[in-house]
Motif scaffolding. Structure first.
Motif, PDB file in Angstrom:
ATOM      1  N   ASP A  94      45.609  41.572  44.938  1.00  0.00           N
ATOM      2  CA  ASP A  94      46.816  41.011  44.324  1.00  0.00           C
ATOM      3  C   ASP A  94      47.761  42.167  43.980  1.00  0.00           C
ATOM      4  OD1 ASP A  94      48.661  39.324  43.128  1.00  0.00           O
ATOM      5  OD2 ASP A  94      47.657  39.406  41.177  1.00  0.00           O
ATOM      6  N   PRO A  95      48.958  42.211  44.589  1.00  0.00           N
ATOM      7  CA  PRO A  95      49.557  41.238  45.513  1.00  0.00           C
ATOM      8  C   PRO A  95      49.025  41.397  46.929  1.00  0.00           C
ATOM      9  CG  PRO A  95      51.057  43.066  45.189  1.00  0.00           C
ATOM     10  CD  PRO A  95      49.903  43.320  44.256  1.00  0.00           C
ATOM     11  N   THR A  96      49.236  40.352  47.734  1.00  0.00           N
ATOM     12  CA  THR A  96      48.780  40.385  49.121  1.00  0.00           C
ATOM     13  C   THR A  96      49.821  40.994  50.056  1.00  0.00           C
ATOM     14  OG1 THR A  96      49.599  38.133  49.435  1.00  0.00           O
ATOM     15  CG2 THR A  96      47.289  38.384  48.813  1.00  0.00           C
TER      16      THR A  96
ATOM     17  N   ASP B 176      56.625  45.289  44.125  1.00  0.00           N
ATOM     18  CA  ASP B 176      56.158  43.906  44.079  1.00  0.00           C
ATOM     19  C   ASP B 176      57.101  43.140  43.154  1.00  0.00           C
ATOM     20  OD1 ASP B 176      54.651  41.533  44.100  1.00  0.00           O
ATOM     21  OD2 ASP B 176      53.543  42.177  42.320  1.00  0.00           O
TER      22      ASP B 176
END
Length: 292
Positions: free
Chosen positions: A122-124, A182
């Motif tokens: 996370d995050p992808t 992100d």
């Protein structure tokens, strides 16, 4: 060794440009000559004249000359000269690439008695920005976790892992000019979550029972079981009560006259248990009895 401030970097990026030269190296040996009032001579300091370069004035790519600027002081006098008076830097287009996929790599061995689920990151995906020559080569990002850093206790585990960027050839692309984001927030690490459970292996071949008699004139040549063993990962209390593998065990060969495959279901000992195979394939090879 006068400290030189670098300003206007954000404005430069907003205008679609970025300096790729090492400005800090270029500006590490700047000298300033200032005319200082006699009474302030002993108190004068380079910081009184705010020596700086302003990147916001750049409006193109390639080699660009930037002048060193300074501020006169009513108290400490005025700057007569700086050496160098300017520096020439290389400028590239500043670009942004979105949705760079993030994968997870596990280094080290998993202890034999433990099961680790596939790590989830996370995050992808992340956004990468920086000089065109670097950003356009990036194809993926990767987080690396080492099994030595894992506290092997039952349940869900979350680790923080440094994120690295790679090109299509699998080579790392590492530069302070690259920014990983992100949701518009700069990051240098990601979270990796996995589930840890104890595990045990069970032999399957010894559990299979063959019932019935094949057709007259035929015989069983061989019984093959695949897989030969099944691993069960579950909570410790479940494994302690698991003396044998819960599965269908019987195959009926009554009146069969050809090789036959059977699929036997394997049951989970608990709802959250993980089994390496949900079925066991039993192949019973049947041949006609040869005349002697």
């Amino acid at each position: 060794n006068v400290s030189v401030s670098i300003t206007g970097a954000d404005t430069l990026r907003n205008n679609g440009y970025i300096v790729v030269s090492d400005l800090y190296e270029m500006l590490n040996d700047v000298s300033v000559v200032a005319a200082v009032p006699q009474k302030q001579y002993d108190n004068a300091d380079p910081s009184s004249y705010y020596v700086r370069v302003d990147l916001s004035k750049i409006n193109g790519t390639g080699e660009q000359e930037i002048k060193l600027l300074s501020t006169n002081s009513s108290t400490f006098g005025k700057v007569i000269s700086t050496n160098p008076s300017s520096v020439t830097v290389m400028v590239e287009d500043y670009i942004v690439r979105q949705r760079i996929p993030v994968s997870v790599s596990v280094e080290g061995d998993i202890p034999e008695s433990w099961y680790m689920s596939t790590p989830v990151v996370d995050p992808t995906v992340v956004t990468v920005s920086g000089p065109r020559s670097l950003v356009q080569t990036i194809s993926r990002a990767k987080a690396v976790i080492n099994t030595k850093d894992i506290e092997w206790t039952e349940g869900s585990t979350i680790l923080s892992s440094t994120i690295k960027l790679y090109n299509r050839s699998g080579e790392e692309v590492n530069s302070p000019l690259l920014n990983i984001m992100d949701s518009s927030v700069s990051i240098d690490s990601v979270l990796v979550e996995m589930t840890l459970l104890r595990k045990a292996s069970f032999d399957t071949e010894s559990l299979i029972q063959v019932n019935g008699k094949v057709a007259k004139g035929y015989e069983i040549k061989e019984v093959k079981v695949s897989p030969e063993s099944i691993t069960v990962a579950a909570r410790q209390e479940v494994l302690e009560q698991l003396t044998e593998l819960p599965m269908e065990r019987t195959v009926n060969v009554k009146n069969l006259n050809e090789t036959t495959m059977f699929q036997l279901k394997v049951q989970k000992p608990s709802e959250d248990a993980i089994i390496s195979n949900e079925t066991v394939t039993v192949t019973v090879e049947i041949e006609a009895i040869s005349d002697q």
